[in-house]
Design a protein around this motif. Structure first.
Motif, PDB file in Angstrom:
ATOM      1  N   PRO A  13       0.974  -1.301   0.060  1.00  0.00           N
ATOM      2  CA  PRO A  13       0.348  -0.235   0.339  1.00  0.00           C
ATOM      3  C   PRO A  13       0.940   1.545  -0.135  1.00  0.00           C
ATOM      4  O   PRO A  13       1.988   1.714   0.931  1.00  0.00           O
ATOM      5  N   THR A  14       0.647   2.321  -0.876  1.00  0.00           N
ATOM      6  CA  THR A  14       1.020   3.597  -0.790  1.00  0.00           C
ATOM      7  C   THR A  14      -0.088   4.431   0.352  1.00  0.00           C
ATOM      8  O   THR A  14      -1.270   4.389   0.310  1.00  0.00           O
ATOM      9  N   LEU A  15       1.233   5.358   0.673  1.00  0.00           N
ATOM     10  CA  LEU A  15       0.085   6.647   1.387  1.00  0.00           C
ATOM     11  C   LEU A  15      -1.595   6.983   0.733  1.00  0.00           C
ATOM     12  O   LEU A  15      -2.003   7.315   1.182  1.00  0.00           O
ATOM     13  N   GLN A  16      -1.190   7.884  -0.851  1.00  0.00           N
ATOM     14  CA  GLN A  16      -2.080   7.729  -1.742  1.00  0.00           C
ATOM     15  C   GLN A  16      -3.601   7.214  -1.412  1.00  0.00           C
ATOM     16  O   GLN A  16      -4.592   7.202  -1.167  1.00  0.00           O
ATOM     17  N   SER A  17      -3.231   5.249  -2.017  1.00  0.00           N
ATOM     18  CA  SER A  17      -4.252   4.123  -2.527  1.00  0.00           C
ATOM     19  C   SER A  17      -4.654   4.311  -0.759  1.00  0.00           C
ATOM     20  O   SER A  17      -6.029   4.458  -0.312  1.00  0.00           O
ATOM     21  N   TYR A  18      -3.825   4.068   1.083  1.00  0.00           N
ATOM     22  CA  TYR A  18      -4.404   3.969   1.857  1.00  0.00           C
ATOM     23  C   TYR A  18      -5.719   5.232   2.159  1.00  0.00           C
ATOM     24  O   TYR A  18      -6.352   5.800   2.387  1.00  0.00           O
ATOM     25  N   TYR A  19      -5.308   6.818   1.371  1.00  0.00           N
ATOM     26  CA  TYR A  19      -6.138   7.741   1.808  1.00  0.00           C
ATOM     27  C   TYR A  19      -7.436   7.324   0.366  1.00  0.00           C
ATOM     28  O   TYR A  19      -8.374   7.988   1.076  1.00  0.00           O
ATOM     29  N   VAL A  20      -7.093   6.520  -0.163  1.00  0.00           N
ATOM     30  CA  VAL A  20      -8.259   6.708  -1.244  1.00  0.00           C
ATOM     31  C   VAL A  20      -9.084   5.859  -0.693  1.00  0.00           C
ATOM     32  O   VAL A  20     -10.606   5.763  -1.075  1.00  0.00           O
ATOM     33  N   ASP A  21      -8.218   4.247  -0.160  1.00  0.00           N
ATOM     34  CA  ASP A  21      -9.481   3.873   0.463  1.00  0.00           C
ATOM     35  C   ASP A  21      -9.970   4.492   1.509  1.00  0.00           C
ATOM     36  O   ASP A  21     -11.136   3.458   1.482  1.00  0.00           O
ATOM     37  N   HIS A  22      -9.505   4.361   2.501  1.00  0.00           N
ATOM     38  CA  HIS A  22     -10.562   5.394   3.215  1.00  0.00           C
ATOM     39  C   HIS A  22     -11.289   6.067   3.638  1.00  0.00           C
ATOM     40  O   HIS A  22     -11.813   6.730   4.656  1.00  0.00           O
ATOM     41  N   GLN A  23     -11.054   7.027   2.702  1.00  0.00           N
ATOM     42  CA  GLN A  23     -12.028   8.387   2.473  1.00  0.00           C
ATOM     43  C   GLN A  23     -13.355   8.224   3.014  1.00  0.00           C
ATOM     44  O   GLN A  23     -13.808   9.195   3.178  1.00  0.00           O
ATOM     45  N   GLU A  24     -14.299   6.786   2.485  1.00  0.00           N
ATOM     46  CA  GLU A  24     -15.352   6.978   2.653  1.00  0.00           C
ATOM     47  C   GLU A  24     -15.947   6.162   4.142  1.00  0.00           C
ATOM     48  O   GLU A  24     -16.654   5.838   4.318  1.00  0.00           O
ATOM     49  N   ASN A  25     -14.431   5.859   4.862  1.00  0.00           N
ATOM     50  CA  ASN A  25     -14.959   5.115   5.755  1.00  0.00           C
ATOM     51  C   ASN A  25     -15.637   5.983   7.461  1.00  0.00           C
ATOM     52  O   ASN A  25     -14.615   7.611   7.363  1.00  0.00           O
ATOM     53  N   ASP A  26     -15.950   5.910   7.608  1.00  0.00           N
ATOM     54  CA  ASP A  26     -16.913   6.701   8.496  1.00  0.00           C
ATOM     55  C   ASP A  26     -16.047   6.404   9.805  1.00  0.00           C
ATOM     56  O   ASP A  26     -16.245   7.767  10.396  1.00  0.00           O
ATOM     57  N   ASN A  27     -15.312   6.204  10.264  1.00  0.00           N
ATOM     58  CA  ASN A  27     -14.297   6.199  11.077  1.00  0.00           C
ATOM     59  C   ASN A  27     -13.406   7.250  11.277  1.00  0.00           C
ATOM     60  O   ASN A  27     -12.257   8.335  12.113  1.00  0.00           O
ATOM     61  N   PHE A  28     -13.214   8.016   9.912  1.00  0.00           N
ATOM     62  CA  PHE A  28     -12.287   8.603   9.266  1.00  0.00           C
ATOM     63  C   PHE A  28     -12.629  10.115   9.344  1.00  0.00           C
ATOM     64  O   PHE A  28     -14.397  10.658   8.345  1.00  0.00           O
ATOM     65  N   VAL A  29     -12.371  11.443   8.944  1.00  0.00           N
ATOM     66  CA  VAL A  29     -12.725  12.880   8.883  1.00  0.00           C
ATOM     67  C   VAL A  29     -11.472  12.922   7.850  1.00  0.00           C
ATOM     68  O   VAL A  29     -10.425  12.720   7.390  1.00  0.00           O
ATOM     69  N   VAL A  30     -12.445  13.502   6.407  1.00  0.00           N
ATOM     70  CA  VAL A  30     -11.304  13.964   5.428  1.00  0.00           C
ATOM     71  C   VAL A  30     -11.621  15.394   5.302  1.00  0.00           C
ATOM     72  O   VAL A  30     -12.419  16.155   5.009  1.00  0.00           O
ATOM     73  N   ARG A  57       0.046  22.865  -4.365  1.00  0.00           N
ATOM     74  CA  ARG A  57      -1.101  22.964  -5.400  1.00  0.00           C
ATOM     75  C   ARG A  57      -2.346  22.500  -4.269  1.00  0.00           C
ATOM     76  O   ARG A  57      -3.146  22.750  -4.624  1.00  0.00           O
ATOM     77  N   LYS A  58      -2.249  21.862  -3.662  1.00  0.00           N
ATOM     78  CA  LYS A  58      -3.536  21.305  -2.628  1.00  0.00           C
ATOM     79  C   LYS A  58      -2.775  21.066  -1.249  1.00  0.00           C
ATOM     80  O   LYS A  58      -1.450  19.943  -1.011  1.00  0.00           O
ATOM     81  N   ALA A  59      -3.785  20.734  -0.261  1.00  0.00           N
ATOM     82  CA  ALA A  59      -3.239  19.904   0.965  1.00  0.00           C
ATOM     83  C   ALA A  59      -4.115  18.679   1.004  1.00  0.00           C
ATOM     84  O   ALA A  59      -5.839  19.083   0.989  1.00  0.00           O
ATOM     85  N   ASN A  60      -3.928  17.548   1.098  1.00  0.00           N
ATOM     86  CA  ASN A  60      -4.697  16.772   2.174  1.00  0.00           C
ATOM     87  C   ASN A  60      -4.799  15.935   3.387  1.00  0.00           C
ATOM     88  O   ASN A  60      -4.309  16.066   3.416  1.00  0.00           O
ATOM     89  N   VAL A  61      -6.101  16.255   4.370  1.00  0.00           N
ATOM     90  CA  VAL A  61      -6.013  15.497   5.977  1.00  0.00           C
ATOM     91  C   VAL A  61      -6.989  14.247   5.462  1.00  0.00           C
ATOM     92  O   VAL A  61      -7.625  15.115   5.564  1.00  0.00           O
ATOM     93  N   LEU A  62      -5.762  13.081   6.154  1.00  0.00           N
ATOM     94  CA  LEU A  62      -7.035  12.085   6.857  1.00  0.00           C
ATOM     95  C   LEU A  62      -7.034  12.184   8.300  1.00  0.00           C
ATOM     96  O   LEU A  62      -5.734  11.313   8.426  1.00  0.00           O
ATOM     97  N   ALA A  63      -8.492  12.554   8.688  1.00  0.00           N
ATOM     98  CA  ALA A  63      -7.852  12.248  10.409  1.00  0.00           C
ATOM     99  C   ALA A  63      -8.979  10.585  10.492  1.00  0.00           C
ATOM    100  O   ALA A  63      -9.487  10.293  10.509  1.00  0.00           O
ATOM    101  N   PHE A  64      -8.853  10.098  11.572  1.00  0.00           N
ATOM    102  CA  PHE A  64      -9.332   8.879  12.515  1.00  0.00           C
ATOM    103  C   PHE A  64      -9.043   9.075  14.468  1.00  0.00           C
ATOM    104  O   PHE A  64      -7.852   9.158  15.415  1.00  0.00           O
ATOM    105  N   PRO A  65      -9.962  10.353  13.910  1.00  0.00           N
ATOM    106  CA  PRO A  65     -10.991  10.670  16.216  1.00  0.00           C
ATOM    107  C   PRO A  65     -10.418   9.240  16.665  1.00  0.00           C
ATOM    108  O   PRO A  65     -11.822   8.240  16.374  1.00  0.00           O
ATOM    109  N   VAL A  66     -10.133   8.797  17.069  1.00  0.00           N
ATOM    110  CA  VAL A  66     -10.132   7.661  18.280  1.00  0.00           C
ATOM    111  C   VAL A  66     -11.875   8.573  19.718  1.00  0.00           C
ATOM    112  O   VAL A  66     -11.626   9.055  20.133  1.00  0.00           O
TER     113      VAL A  66
END
Length: 180
Positions: A13-30, A57-66
């Motif tokens: 896995p890459t950081l980009q693929s991880y980001y894409v794979d988890h952006q629809e996951n309810d545990n994450f905030v994007v 160009r842009k900023a992407n943030v993927l957060a997982f609040p516990v």
């Protein structure tokens, strides 16, 4: 042809693929923001600082609040993201840590031609966040100078674009004050 097939079959896995794979996951905030939305009028900056800003160009943030309902998922996702970030292609700029809080700043590319700056922060009581600052041939020394200007308040950054990002983290964590 074999080389192409080998690369295509690479399941690392890459950081980009991880980001894409988890952006629809309810545990994450994007949060995905083009730089034009978070950078205000900075015409008062030096030419070097303006050039550094334009390279972003842009900023992407993927957060997982516990929270008390997702601690096991948090530990699994934290292990996965840390495993990805151990790849040699992510060059570490600095590490900070105290009292269970850790921050790691990394980059992809070369010091004078950075393609991506990654900030990974974790706190087992609050969660983790991965911020990706994407650009074209960003210069490390120019970015460092720009960060110093920003810390003095010289850079006009529009924080309003964060909008409900903080509120969503708050809601998912169950905390009233969720600072990463």
């Amino acid at each position: 042809m074999m080389a192409v097939l080998a690369v295509a079959c690479n399941s690392e896995p890459t950081l980009q693929s991880y980001y894409v794979d988890h952006q629809e996951n309810d545990n994450f905030v994007v949060l995905d923001v083009p730089s034009s939305l978070f950078l205000g009028d900075n015409s008062n900056l030096s030419e070097e600082d303006r050039k550094a800003l334009k390279s972003i160009r842009k900023a992407n943030v993927l957060a997982f609040p516990v929270n008390d309902r997702n601690t096991e998922a948090y530990q699994n996702e934290k292990a996965t993201i840390e495993s990805i970030l151990k790849d040699k292609k992510y060059k570490v700029l600095m590490k900070l840590g105290s009292s269970g809080r850790n921050v790691k700043v990394m980059y992809l590319g070369e010091e004078n031609a950075i393609d991506e700056v990654i900030v990974y922060a974790n706190d087992d009581t609050k969660g983790f966040a991965v911020a990706r600052l994407l650009g074209d041939d960003m210069d490390f020394s120019a970015l460092m100078k720009l960060m110093k200007s920003a810390s003095k308040g010289d850079v006009n950054v529009n924080l309003d674009v964060l909008g409900d990002f903080g509120k969503e983290i708050e809601e998912k964590s169950g905390n009233k004050s969720s600072e990463f």
